[in-house]
Design a protein around this motif. Structure first.
Motif: not given
Ligand SMILES: Cc1cc2nc3c(=O)[nH]c(=O)nc-3n(C[C@H](O)[C@H](O)[C@H](O)COP(=O)(O)OP(=O)(O)OC[C@H]3O[C@@H](n4cnc5c(N)ncnc54)[C@H](O)[C@@H]3O)c2cc1C
Length: 444
Positions: A38, A41, A62-63, A70, A74, A159-160, A189, A191, A195, A198, A381
């Protein structure tokens, strides 16, 4: 003949109603989807690739209308993919005792480099920060997406997921429109909440809370700070290189050096982002915070006084305001003098009393801004706080609350400093979860 459960037919019907097609739980007698992830990202994509490489049939939900949105933003579009110095003091959690570096030690800088190099990304190292050689975040997403496609990971977008529960022989995953997916193992997964445009609105916390996980207080980090100081607006748009300290309840908590940007409502720039975790936490705990900016970190207070006297001796005819031309950015001269409570700044500088010079030196060495909070999740971020880390086995990323459930990335109560640490946490935890879900019982 394959015998399907009553539940299976129910799922088929629900999906048919929602999408006009059914989602196969079984095919040829085997479960088609061993693993549902789920969130598409950073951590979800890596988990999907690793699990699929090891033979698991993976479906990623992915929703948004596309995965990895995101990742694209970055590092200001350059993607600060990792850091060469992945030190423990760059990672934070609200758990005081739990060791959180396990995933980073297991899948650290070298492993990440190899993983991405094999996908086609060459690393560009700037200081400690690492970027793709193309300096384009889009190339990081492209290679992840291409590899997931090559491995036939089924990616379902728009798909949320709104509910997740375990029933007898596996997980039921429910989408916003009532469609249901089934799998043996699930990786959450989703996040944090930073933001939301995203994709991250915190729904992951609710899913996991319902399954018995505790969520520690969350707060936005790596974000602009808000200050009621009138000088921010006066200096709006100006950047200065300075040493920055943050104090909470009068105690210096952390210090950083870099370019500070003054904005209409506060402070921004790399050192401010780095210290924003402390400002945000202070706000959460209703403590007073302030930022103290040393505009001349390489000279002492006494040397500052001498420097000012030397300048006055050289040009006694200049006004107090003119005394600082060439020493300070023009837009900050008047705010500094106002903050030092110097009046009649048009008079000759030779008229300055010692007390006044001392007040100017104090301001230059410690220009102080009260901090009332941050610009919040919308501009942040990263989200600090999240799923309590001691409820997860960090050697597998498996939940200690529910069977065959794995949790990765920012939804967990771990956050990193600015500098590639947060993506690294996502890559590391995604990698480990991908390995874990495909460790036992997956047909290659
Ligand atoms: C502007 C910005 C710049 C950044 N720059 C950096 C950088 O340069 N270096 C760095 O180390 N970190 C950076 N970060 C932080 C980094 O992007 C995040 O910490 C990282 O992407 C987290 O990964 P993740 O897989 O946990 O979540 P995410 O990458 O946020 O992915 C989560 C995914 O889950 C999906 N989702 C959420 N809820 C649901 C649901 N209920 N059903 C289905 N899908 C769902 C979302 O749409 C998303 O696609 C930045 C963040 C931002 C906002």
């Amino acid at each position: 003949m394959q015998v399907y459960s009553k539940e299976y037919y129910k799922i088929m019907l629900v999906n048919k109603a929602a999408y006009g097609q059914s989602y196969s739980l079984y095919e040829g007698g085997y479960r088609v989807k061993e693993v549902v992830i789920i969130g598409g990202g950073a951590s979800g994509l890596v988990a999907a690739i690793v699990a699929a490489r090891r033979g698991a049939k993976v479906c990623l939900l992915e929703r948004l209308s596309r995965v990895g949105k995101k990742i694209l933003v970055t590092g200001n579009g350059r993607c600060n993919i990792t850091n060469t110095q992945l030190k423990a003091n760059c990672y934070h959690t609200s758990s005081e005792v739990y060791p959180i570096m396990g995933p980073i030690e297991r899948f650290g800088y070298e492993e990440t480099k190899t993983f991405f190099e094999e996908l086609g990304i060459a690393f560009l190292v700037e200081g400690q920060k690492v970027y793709p050689c193309s300096e384009q975040a889009t190339s990081v997403l492209d290679v992840l997406r291409m590899e997931a496609e090559r491995l036939q990971v089924e990616i379902l977008t728009d798909v949320k997921v709104t509910d997740l529960f375990y029933k007898k022989d596996g997980w039921q995953i429910v989408g916003e429109q009532g469609q249901t997916y089934a799998s043996k193992k699930v990786i959450v997964a989703t996040g944090g909440m930073a933001n939301a445009s995203l994709g991250c609105d915190g729904t992951g916390y609710n899913l996991l809370k319902r399954l018995g996980h505790q969520i520690t207080p969350t707060f936005p980090i790596l974000v602009h700070m808000l200050s009621s100081s009138p000088y921010c607006k006066m200096m709006m748009g100006t950047k200065v290189k300075a040493d920055v300290k943050i104090e909470v309840e009068g105690k210096v908590m952390r210090e950083d050096y870099g370019e500070v940007l003054f904005t209409e409502d506060g402070l921004s720039g790399p050192p401010i982002f780095q210290l924003s975790r402390i400002a945000s936490r202070a706000k959460l705990e209703k403590q007073s915070a302030k930022v103290v900016i040393d505009l001349f970190k390489d000279i002492s207070y006494d040397e500052m006084i001498s420097l000012l006297y030397e300048r006055i001796a050289r040009h006694p005819e200049r006004s107090i305001e003119e005394l600082f031309i060439g020493l300070l950015h023009k837009r900050i001269i008047v705010p500094v003098l106002k903050a030092a409570t110097i009046v009649q700044i048009g008079r000759p500088c030779e008229n300055l009393e010692y007390d006044e010079i001392a007040r100017i030196a104090t301001t230059l060495k410690g220009f102080t801004f009260p901090v009332e909070g941050t610009r919040g999740y919308k501009y942040a971020q990263v989200t600090a706080g999240g799923v309590k880390i001691d409820e997860v086995d960090l050697s597998t990323m498996g939940s200690l609350k529910a069977k065959d459930l794995y949790i990765t990335g920012e939804v967990l109560d771990v956050d990193g400093d600015c500098g590639g640490y947060n993506l690294q946490w996502a890559w590391s935890t995604g990698f480990i979860a991908g390995e874990s879900v495909s460790r036992n019982g997956v047909k290659a």
